[in-house]
Motif scaffolding. Sequence first.
Motif: not given
Lengths: 512, 352
Positions: A340-342, A345-348, A351, A355, A400, A402, A404, A407, A411, A414
């Motif tokens: 679940d990327r949003v 995987g990420l902190v919306m 920056t 991330n 946020r 970017l 989909g 984003q 991930i 990283r």
Amino acid sequence: MDEVLRLRGITKRFPGVLANDRVDLGLLRGEIHAVLGENGAGKSTLMKIVAGMLEPDEGRIELDGRPVRFSSPRDAIAAGIGMVYQHFMLIPVFTVAENVVLGAEPGRGLRFDRREAEREVRELAERYHMEVDPAARVADLSVGLQQRVEILKTFYRKARILILDEPTAALTPQEARELFQVMRNLAGQGISILFISHKLDEVLEVADRITVMRHGRTVATLRPAETSEQELANLMVGRAVQLTSVRPPVERGPAVLEVADLTVQREDGRPAVQGVGFAIHAGEVFGIAGVEGNGQAELVEAIAGLRPAAAGRIRFLGRDVTAWDARRRALAGIAYVPEDRVGTGLVMGFTLAENLALKRYFLPPLARRGWIDRRALWSEAKGRLEAYDVRPPEPGLAARALSGGNQQKVILARELGSDPELLVAYQPTRGLDVGAIEFVHGQILRLRGEGKAILLVSLELDEVLELSDTVAVMHRGRLAAVFPAGEADRERVGLYMTGGRERAQEEEGAGR
Amino acid sequence: MRGATGRWRAALIPLLAVLLSLLIGAVVMLASGYNPLPAYAALFVGAFGTPFNIATTLAHSVPLMLTGLGVAVAFRSGLFNIGAEGQFWVGSIATTWVGYAVGGLPPALHVALALLAGAVAGALWGALVPGLLKAYTGAHEVITTMMMTYVAIQLSHFLLEGGPMQAPGYTPVSPDIRPSAFLPLLVPRTQLSAGLFIALGAAVIAWLILERTTLGYRMRAVGFNARAAAYAGIDVAATTVLALGLSGAFAGVAGAVEVLGVNHRLYDSFTAGYGFTAIVVALLAKNDPWATLGAALLFGALSTGASYMQLSAGVPSQLVDVVQGIIIFFIAADAIIAWLLRRSRNRKEVAA
Ligand SMILES: Nc1ncnc2c1ncn2[C@@H]1O[C@H](COP(=O)(O)OP(=O)(O)OP(=O)(O)O)[C@@H](O)[C@H]1O
Ligand SMILES: [Mg+2]
């Protein structure tokens, strides 16, 4: 056929980005119109403009030949345009009927007429051939059925134009086929459909016309009969794309990950993974195929250290890591691309630079004695963003902002960029365009070539078959079968995926 | 990390809310038969017209700055600390005790020790019960910080009304703190003490922690998206405890400064509800430390100017309460909605 919707010269700017650049597009009555394009090409932006979520800076929208202006989704809905976002906006504890009528409930005054709501929803579902039980709780439905509820929601509000943003990204192939059937039915009843997809084969299969976008512009509108996957890919990316990757032979090294008798539980205590055991070696891609919800998500979470093992052992590079927490495993060299990327995987609100540092923000050179070195954070991010072709490669941009697909690339930058010994990847290419998929597959094979181990979970059977040295099939929390690459083909693997294990064994037995 | 234009854009909504509130306040004045123009002029003169008035405005702003920072720090960590009032109280209590009971220290040291006592007391009040409960049982901090506020207020009643901290006599008040613990006055015969510098310094500290340290990174990560933070290996429970503790420390220092700089003793219920106004200050400032200073100044000015407005324009100062109420309404409505939206959107961002 007459044109129900026409976009003329739609232009939309975000700070530093021209997301839509004088876009023209026409949608016919009863047409299924696909929109293709690279990550960040401006597809979602365009759809949000049509659905009233965003206002264009320039350009016009015409409905049935008359110019309209939407200042909110409400206006667009009133005009008969409904949109289903990739992430559903349903209330899980409500029933199907309650969700469908929410905000437009039948009943007088404050009284809610549940009976009436269920009757209306049942009628609607029958009319459009979308079977779903109006009294079922949404939380109990599969993703595919939840999507149906979203579609019904738009029709309850009398939509004539349906917009779907990457509707198949979260669906199993079977569910996707059902969705296409629904789409064809709808088109047959005069509903016009605009949908975004990255999957060229399905676009060719279901669309009447295909519009390709690149860098905010429309570059071509084609009919499926006149084109091919290869041509579409080239049009999207602006260069020749290799649609399949070749796996060069690699010498297999010692075991990197050894899983023995692993049992993992769901939140409610029921087992999700039951007594699973396997090993992945250096230079090996271990692919797990299967229908979503058969324990794959829980298995990878247990390996990444985010979910405890109820029983069994996990060994990594010869050490027992069963009791290690997620950070310790990450630092030891286990990279993890979550499902679940949003949400995970990420902190919306962070920056891109922040991330990218998510797992190492406290380590030199990014930090010293509790102080973050922002310049180091920044310059490292800049390099990663460029290497993974994230657009725009701006370390200071909020995640946020970017698209989909971009984003997802952050991930991957990283996790793959951390030079792991083991990469655990759940659907790493979900939402990526063909060019980006080519790149990610290349990176996975690069890691393999460098003697790293890869655990690849994908619902795309083709992806698993293409990349894996070993193919396992997961069904109901168990590994139903494990094949060396040479022995796995679509039919055999597909049979095990649907639980046809006994049947498959019988047939093989009979063949001998 | 926001760009300059983004910053201004973000400041726009709060500014609009303030202007709109003043406008509605004017309508209310008109409707009740007062001329809003001289009234607002008087309000402004009362707040900023003379050096004395400016000093008084600043003095009123200092506790709001400090409590506001406390609330903002918690908000940035995704926590709603509505108990700054209670943390302010225990900060005052601890500081008062150190102020009169500890003797023989040079002034600088005595002040530092008293401030530290206030900070630690506020931190424990925020971290210990609400933080630990939130982190390990999931009990919501809105409930627990509020409960701890009642406990703090009752505690001070107990201590002062015949309790161990009551000064000889019958009034429920503590002994005076020793002069060595006084914060020097910046402007004679006003209430503006060196506490102003403490508040400014606190803003710098809050900003540094949030934006430049790994602790701040953790706090913000948890605040934005606890799931992603856990995925990244961040200890969400420990971060929650630390964040509420830090938040409480700021509020505790606010109480300390009020004792050391203004009151020099602990009165029974001597506060003007700073801890609650602080929530509005933080919301108006969008939890930005610098903007918190500005928002606190606005509310300080409103309360200072109000009495002058009543004297010179004859407008009841309650009308300022109306304006404040309207500001609170606009800000709270906007910010709470935005915050809730963000919370739920963390889970299902529409970005695909
Ligand atoms: N809210 C926003 N703020 C700033 N920039 C944005 C915002 N939304 C989109 N963008 C930018 O606009 C461009 C187009 O984004 P959009 O989401 O439309 O792409 P897309 O074609 O849907 O891509 P994907 O296939 O990755 O979903 C991207 O460069 C993106 O970074
Ligand atoms: Mg998109």
